[in-house]
Design a protein around this motif. Structure first.
Motif, PDB file in Angstrom:
ATOM      1  N   THR A 251      25.802  39.803  50.483  1.00 33.22           N
ATOM      2  CA  THR A 251      26.901  38.846  50.379  1.00 33.22           C
ATOM      3  C   THR A 251      28.152  39.354  51.076  1.00 33.22           C
ATOM      4  N   GLY A 252      28.389  40.654  51.040  1.00 27.55           N
ATOM      5  CA  GLY A 252      29.611  41.209  51.606  1.00 27.55           C
ATOM      6  C   GLY A 252      30.797  40.984  50.686  1.00 27.55           C
ATOM      7  N   HIS A 253      31.968  41.345  51.174  1.00 25.43           N
ATOM      8  CA  HIS A 253      33.200  41.190  50.398  1.00 25.43           C
ATOM      9  C   HIS A 253      33.824  39.828  50.693  1.00 25.43           C
ATOM     10  N   LEU A 254      34.151  39.090  49.641  1.00 24.77           N
ATOM     11  CA  LEU A 254      34.700  37.748  49.797  1.00 24.77           C
ATOM     12  C   LEU A 254      36.065  37.636  49.133  1.00 24.77           C
ATOM     13  N   ARG A 255      36.885  36.752  49.686  1.00 24.70           N
ATOM     14  CA  ARG A 255      38.161  36.374  49.079  1.00 24.70           C
ATOM     15  C   ARG A 255      37.919  35.096  48.276  1.00 24.70           C
ATOM     16  N   VAL A 256      38.111  35.186  46.969  1.00 25.45           N
ATOM     17  CA  VAL A 256      37.762  34.086  46.062  1.00 25.45           C
ATOM     18  C   VAL A 256      39.034  33.478  45.486  1.00 25.45           C
ATOM     19  N   GLY A 257      39.197  32.173  45.647  1.00 25.89           N
ATOM     20  CA  GLY A 257      40.273  31.443  44.989  1.00 25.89           C
ATOM     21  C   GLY A 257      39.766  30.862  43.686  1.00 25.89           C
ATOM     22  N   VAL A 258      40.458  31.084  42.592  1.00 22.24           N
ATOM     23  CA  VAL A 258      40.015  30.631  41.265  1.00 22.24           C
ATOM     24  C   VAL A 258      40.988  29.590  40.723  1.00 22.24           C
ATOM     25  N   ALA A 259      40.449  28.448  40.342  1.00 24.24           N
ATOM     26  CA  ALA A 259      41.248  27.355  39.772  1.00 24.24           C
ATOM     27  C   ALA A 259      41.201  27.452  38.252  1.00 24.24           C
ATOM     28  N   ARG A 260      42.241  28.024  37.676  1.00 22.21           N
ATOM     29  CA  ARG A 260      42.302  28.170  36.221  1.00 22.21           C
ATOM     30  C   ARG A 260      43.119  27.043  35.584  1.00 22.21           C
ATOM     31  N   THR A 261      43.720  26.194  36.397  1.00 23.43           N
ATOM     32  CA  THR A 261      44.526  25.093  35.885  1.00 23.43           C
ATOM     33  C   THR A 261      43.862  23.769  36.229  1.00 23.43           C
ATOM     34  N   LYS A 262      44.273  22.723  35.560  1.00 21.30           N
ATOM     35  CA  LYS A 262      43.687  21.402  35.788  1.00 21.30           C
ATOM     36  C   LYS A 262      44.074  20.876  37.176  1.00 21.30           C
ATOM     37  N   TRP A 263      43.172  20.151  37.805  1.00 20.96           N
ATOM     38  CA  TRP A 263      43.426  19.521  39.098  1.00 20.96           C
ATOM     39  C   TRP A 263      43.581  18.013  38.963  1.00 20.96           C
ATOM     40  N   GLY A 264      43.558  17.514  37.748  1.00 19.36           N
ATOM     41  CA  GLY A 264      43.752  16.103  37.472  1.00 19.36           C
ATOM     42  C   GLY A 264      44.520  15.962  36.174  1.00 19.36           C
ATOM     43  N   PRO A 265      44.507  14.764  35.560  1.00 23.38           N
ATOM     44  CA  PRO A 265      45.289  14.539  34.343  1.00 23.38           C
ATOM     45  C   PRO A 265      44.734  15.223  33.095  1.00 23.38           C
ATOM     46  N   VAL A 266      43.482  15.683  33.125  1.00 19.68           N
ATOM     47  CA  VAL A 266      42.835  16.203  31.926  1.00 19.68           C
ATOM     48  C   VAL A 266      42.856  17.728  31.921  1.00 19.68           C
ATOM     49  N   ASN A 267      43.306  18.319  30.810  1.00 21.26           N
ATOM     50  CA  ASN A 267      43.279  19.768  30.657  1.00 21.26           C
ATOM     51  C   ASN A 267      41.848  20.280  30.576  1.00 21.26           C
ATOM     52  N   LEU A 268      41.610  21.473  31.078  1.00 23.75           N
ATOM     53  CA  LEU A 268      40.298  22.089  30.956  1.00 23.75           C
ATOM     54  C   LEU A 268      40.019  22.394  29.486  1.00 23.75           C
ATOM     55  N   ASP A 269      38.818  22.025  29.030  1.00 22.37           N
ATOM     56  CA  ASP A 269      38.398  22.400  27.693  1.00 22.37           C
ATOM     57  C   ASP A 269      38.409  23.922  27.573  1.00 22.37           C
TER      58      ASP A 269
END
Length: 482
Positions: A251-269
């Motif tokens: 796989t090698g070394h990757l730069r990973v972006g993590v979405a920990r916040t909501k991207w719409g009107p609904v909060n993540l459970d």
């Protein structure tokens, strides 16, 4: 082979048995029928199991030689077979065109044995129709499978076939995969041809592919279905090697972006957020660099794009209805789709240019926002599978089209945005709720780079295997009363 043994194999494993002479395609089709007869009365995922399923043809030496396959009741077509699109308007309709998709399926040895349920015109995130009824989640019959490939995901999860056709115009493969605990990939725009009659459908937002249970099946399916055809609008960059070979590469070394916040009107459970946190930590342990990423788009702009695409579909629906001698009315369309049709036919021609520009702008803005990352990790859905009914159904006459569109995308906006950008995105069943429901997480790659996604998915499957987690409604098993 017993049905209880059949359901333990993925498609690659079954094909190996056929090539070794240990099973025949007809025997596998019989097992698929047995599985269907056992579980489908409970889940209503398959709306037609072909009477001639045991005799359908396919190559004997392909990657999926002899493997039973199911077709979603919209999108890619089999000439002469029913395709009703979940709608009374098309009841009894049989197209004359054979899609490139199903030509490739046969060449790979897949035997299409039936068709699966979809919401009317694939326009909802729940698979419930007046024509075919409610499709139930094999993990909990009171909960939705998602949509619009809900029948396909439920059939694979319940063991009827190990792989099934799906399509994705706004999350329609990945949402059901997440809620039914299977693997679902929406490939890059142009990776899978929609020909000969649906190339680059909906400005490239909608793509055909599959749901399955293992990463190796997903890799094999890319080898089977990808590749250009005459008339395609453009030729996407082709892979350096077969996708199956990617599973033996580093796989090698990757730069990973993590979405920990909501991207719409609904909060993540909270359980979904915990799954993201845990997977992000795992990726760090694997040696990747992990950075938080904020929502790269405006949710209202996304729903406006989807409404614009619906507006543009009104004229084509008119033409299709005339061609088969049907009338568009309350007796042939479900209430929300009738409202969408009436809205679209009264919109000015300028909606075409407005929608095209909105798509272009979002592709550019999101592309710039995520360019620093090799992959992105998000929730597939903000919650685990919800209960049936509500504002999400096309039969809810009291709902306005604006209310419906907002509801349909608010929990899965992180899926639909990558239909707009054209990037490959995959839902993996990496977690489970305390109540036993699957939780899917999405990984997104650079445009045209399914290879990196497959290697990361392989790593995650090895580190957090999901194969032993199976639903209560499973062919060959004691059926629990969920």
């Amino acid at each position: 082979m017993k049905i209880s043994e059949y359901v333990e194999f993925d498609a690659t494993g079954l094909a190996s048995l056929v090539r070794a002479g240990d099973m025949t395609p007809a025997e596998l089709a019989c097992l698929a029928r047995e599985g269907h007869d056992q579980v489908n009365p409970r889940i209503n995922a398959v709306i037609e199991f072909y009477e001639d399923a045991e005799t359908v043809g396919g190559a004997d030496d392909g990657l999926f030689a002899g493997v039973p396959f199911l077709r979603k009741d919209i999108g890619a077509t089999e000439a002469g077979r029913l395709q009703e699109q979940g709608s009374r308007l098309f009841k009894g309709y049989r197209p004359s065109i054979e899609s490139y998709f199903f030509r490739r399926a046969r060449q790979a040895g897949l035997r299409t044995v039936g068709r699966t349920a979809t919401p009317e015109f694939a326009m909802s995130g729940v698979t419930e129709t007046i024509l075919n009824g409610i499709t139930c989640n094999p993990w909990d019959l009171n909960r939705s499978t998602g949509g619009s490939s809900g029948g396909a995901a439920a059939a694979v999860a319940a063991g009827i076939t190990p792989i099934a056709h799906g399509s994705d115009g706004g999350g329609s493969i990945r949402q059901p995969a997440a809620w039914c605990g299977v693997v679902g990939l929406n490939p890059s725009r142009g990776r899978i041809s929609g020909g000969p009659h649906q190339q680059d459908s909906s400005f490239g937002l909608s793509r055909e592919f599959v749901v399955c249970r293992t990463v190796r099946d997903m890799a094999a399916a890319l080898d089977v279905f990808s590749g250009p055809h005459p008339g395609d609008p453009f030729i996407i960059v082709q892979p350096y090697r077969p996708y199956l070979d990617e599973l033996s590469q580093s796989t090698g070394h990757l730069r990973v972006g993590v979405a920990r916040t909501k991207w719409g009107p609904v909060n993540l459970d909270p359980e979904v957020l915990q799954a993201i946190e845990s997977t992000a930590s795992l990726l760090e342990e694997m040696g990747h660099s992990v950075t938080d990423i904020e929502p790269p788009f405006n949710f209202d702009e996304l729903t406006n794009i989807m409404l614009g695409l619906s507006d543009l579909g009104a004229c084509s629906l008119d033409s299709a209805a005339r061609a088969i001698g049907r009338t568009i009315c309350a007796d042939t369309l479900e209430p929300i789709n009738l409202k969408l049709y009436e809205r679209g036919r009264n919109r000015p021609l300028s909606v075409y240019a407005e929608t095209h520009e909105a798509i272009r702008r979002m592709r550019h803005d999101v592309g710039e926002a995520v360019d620093a990352f090799d992959i992105i990790l998000t929730a597939s859905m903000a919650t685990a599978a919800r209960r049936h009914g509500g504002v999400y159904t096309l039969t809810n006459a009291a709902t306005s089209v604006e209310e419906f569109m907002e509801a349909d995308y608010r929990e899965g906006s992180q899926l639909a945005v990558f239909n707009v950008t054209g990037q490959p995105s995959m839902s993996l069943p990496l977690a489970q709720s305390a109540s036993g429901l699957p939780i899917g997480l999405q990984i997104v790659g650079r445009f045209g780079n399914e290879s990196t996604l497959l290697r990361v998915a392989r790593d995650l499957e090895e580190a957090r295997p999901w194969g032993a987690r199976r639903p209560g409604i499973l062919a060959g098993k004691h059926l629990t009363a969920t």
